[in-house]
Design a protein around this motif. Sequence first.
Motif, short mmCIF file in Angstrom:
data_model
loop_
_atom_site.label_atom_id
_atom_site.label_comp_id
_atom_site.label_asym_id
_atom_site.label_seq_id
_atom_site.Cartn_x
_atom_site.Cartn_y
_atom_site.Cartn_z
N LEU A 68 0.75 -1.32 -0.13
CA LEU A 68 -0.16 0.11 -0.02
C LEU A 68 0.88 1.14 -0.13
CD1 LEU A 68 -2.00 -2.01 0.83
CD2 LEU A 68 -3.17 -0.64 2.14
N GLY A 69 2.11 0.94 0.16
CA GLY A 69 3.09 2.46 0.14
C GLY A 69 2.75 3.21 1.09
N SER A 70 2.74 4.56 0.75
CA SER A 70 2.40 5.76 1.67
C SER A 70 0.95 5.66 2.26
CB SER A 70 2.50 7.08 0.75
OG SER A 70 1.86 7.05 -0.08
N CYS A 71 0.08 4.87 1.54
CA CYS A 71 -1.49 4.91 2.11
C CYS A 71 -1.40 3.95 3.49
CB CYS A 71 -2.18 4.19 1.15
SG CYS A 71 -2.64 5.44 -0.18
N MET B 119 12.09 -3.09 16.72
CA MET B 119 11.37 -3.36 15.76
C MET B 119 11.35 -2.35 14.50
SD MET B 119 10.84 -6.56 15.20
CE MET B 119 12.24 -7.24 16.04
N LEU B 120 11.05 -1.24 15.18
CA LEU B 120 11.02 0.18 14.28
C LEU B 120 12.15 0.30 13.47
CD1 LEU B 120 10.24 3.51 16.16
CD2 LEU B 120 9.01 2.69 14.31
N SER B 121 13.10 -0.46 13.59
CA SER B 121 14.49 -0.23 12.54
C SER B 121 13.95 -0.82 11.48
CB SER B 121 15.68 -0.68 13.37
OG SER B 121 16.85 -0.39 12.46
N PRO B 122 13.88 -2.31 11.53
CA PRO B 122 13.65 -2.97 10.20
C PRO B 122 12.07 -2.58 9.51
CG PRO B 122 13.31 -4.55 11.99
CD PRO B 122 13.92 -3.25 12.68
N LEU B 123 11.36 -2.20 10.30
CA LEU B 123 9.94 -1.74 9.88
C LEU B 123 10.18 -0.62 8.87
CD1 LEU B 123 7.01 -1.64 9.99
CD2 LEU B 123 6.89 -0.33 11.99
N VAL B 124 10.88 0.39 9.40
CA VAL B 124 11.16 1.80 8.79
C VAL B 124 11.76 1.36 7.48
CG1 VAL B 124 11.83 4.00 8.66
CG2 VAL B 124 10.62 3.04 10.79
N LYS B 125 13.09 0.65 7.71
CA LYS B 125 14.21 0.30 6.48
C LYS B 125 13.59 -0.74 5.37
CE LYS B 125 18.16 1.16 9.15
NZ LYS B 125 18.84 0.26 9.87
N ASP B 126 13.17 -1.82 6.12
CA ASP B 126 12.84 -2.86 5.11
C ASP B 126 11.33 -3.34 4.95
OD1 ASP B 126 15.71 -2.94 4.97
OD2 ASP B 126 15.61 -4.17 6.97
N TRP B 127 10.69 -3.55 6.04
CA TRP B 127 9.66 -3.80 5.66
C TRP B 127 8.22 -3.22 5.26
CZ3 TRP B 127 8.94 -5.83 11.75
CH2 TRP B 127 9.87 -6.78 12.06
N ALA B 128 8.24 -1.70 5.46
CA ALA B 128 7.40 -1.08 4.93
C ALA B 128 7.89 0.49 4.45
CB ALA B 128 6.01 -1.11 5.67
N PRO B 129 9.00 0.33 4.00
CA PRO B 129 9.61 1.54 3.72
C PRO B 129 8.96 2.95 3.25
CG PRO B 129 10.44 0.29 2.09
CD PRO B 129 9.56 -0.46 2.91
N LYS B 130 7.71 2.91 2.73
CA LYS B 130 7.24 4.09 2.15
C LYS B 130 6.07 4.33 3.21
CE LYS B 130 8.29 4.17 -2.50
NZ LYS B 130 8.26 3.21 -3.48
#
Length: 314
Positions: free
Chosen positions: A172-175, A216-227
Amino acid sequence: MAEETLGAEFPEPPGLARCAALMQRFAARLGSQGRRVVLVTSGGTKVPLEARTVRFLDNFSSGRRGAVSAESFLSAGYGVLFLHRARSAFPFAHRFPPQTWLAALRPVKGEAEVPSSRLLLEAEATSLPGFAAALRSYQKAADAGNFLSVEFATLTDYLHLLQAAAQALRPLGSCAMFYLAAAVSDFYVPASEMPEHKIHSSGGPLQITMKLVPKMLSPLVKDWAPKAFVISFKLETDPTVVIDHARKALETYRHQVVVANILESRRSYVVIVTKDSETQLSLSDEEMGKGMEIEEKIVSNLQSRHIAFINEEN
Ligand code: PAZ
């Protein structure tokens, strides 16, 4: 990916694949309609001290922030994926603990024409104010497929489900918005160091060494849902450090917003912290008297920021 990030210390909980598939279908359907979808995490986490768990560490979180916020997001037109601690506050139901409806609802007797397969209940309208409206709102959201709830109990469940939810929302990207209001333990006892059986007092005073839970914020922001548009929460008991800590979190994880709050005043005052702003939100006595909740203001503020974020992306 799960093994890579969470490792053997956090073994995959049973039922994960089924929940992941449910979340993926939910997100894909709303995504195909161009809808905004929010993951609301809510409640505390349980940290077991024994493999066959008798004792565990827990925390204060009631889940009310998450439950009321989920209601506000639904009113604002979001699809809501509600990842919550089992038996914590649930949207639309949390205002009606069992003692309210156990006393008020009565089975309707003597209606000969009612088939035995139907249960008819009645109540004095004044004995359950808001109950019918809450039922209607819940059922409208669930029937329209705008609301999906998924439960966790332990820290390990939470970590795996968060990752699965993030992967479901990624397309969903930025949505997609992440509203991480759950109070997640910072410490845990690794599975490999946990005694299998109940710890006995005959062993003397208990000393436990706990490890730090990976952030978990780190992989969430960088890898899992970066947009995605990501909001974390920072709770403190010392008001003099809370804004600094919120700012540090923004610098470290590079997400969009931290909602800073203090334990005792969290129902009436929060600060929305971004890299270049601080917005105080509070409830006046009059607003509280009218039954308004601070989450309505938080969600309204964040919704505007989210729309601006989506527009910037496009
Ligand atoms: O669940 P609740 O309504 O009792 O409290 C909400 C809250 C204080 C858990 C939430 O606003 C929050 O700050 N969560 C993050 C806590 C933290 O890890 O700092």
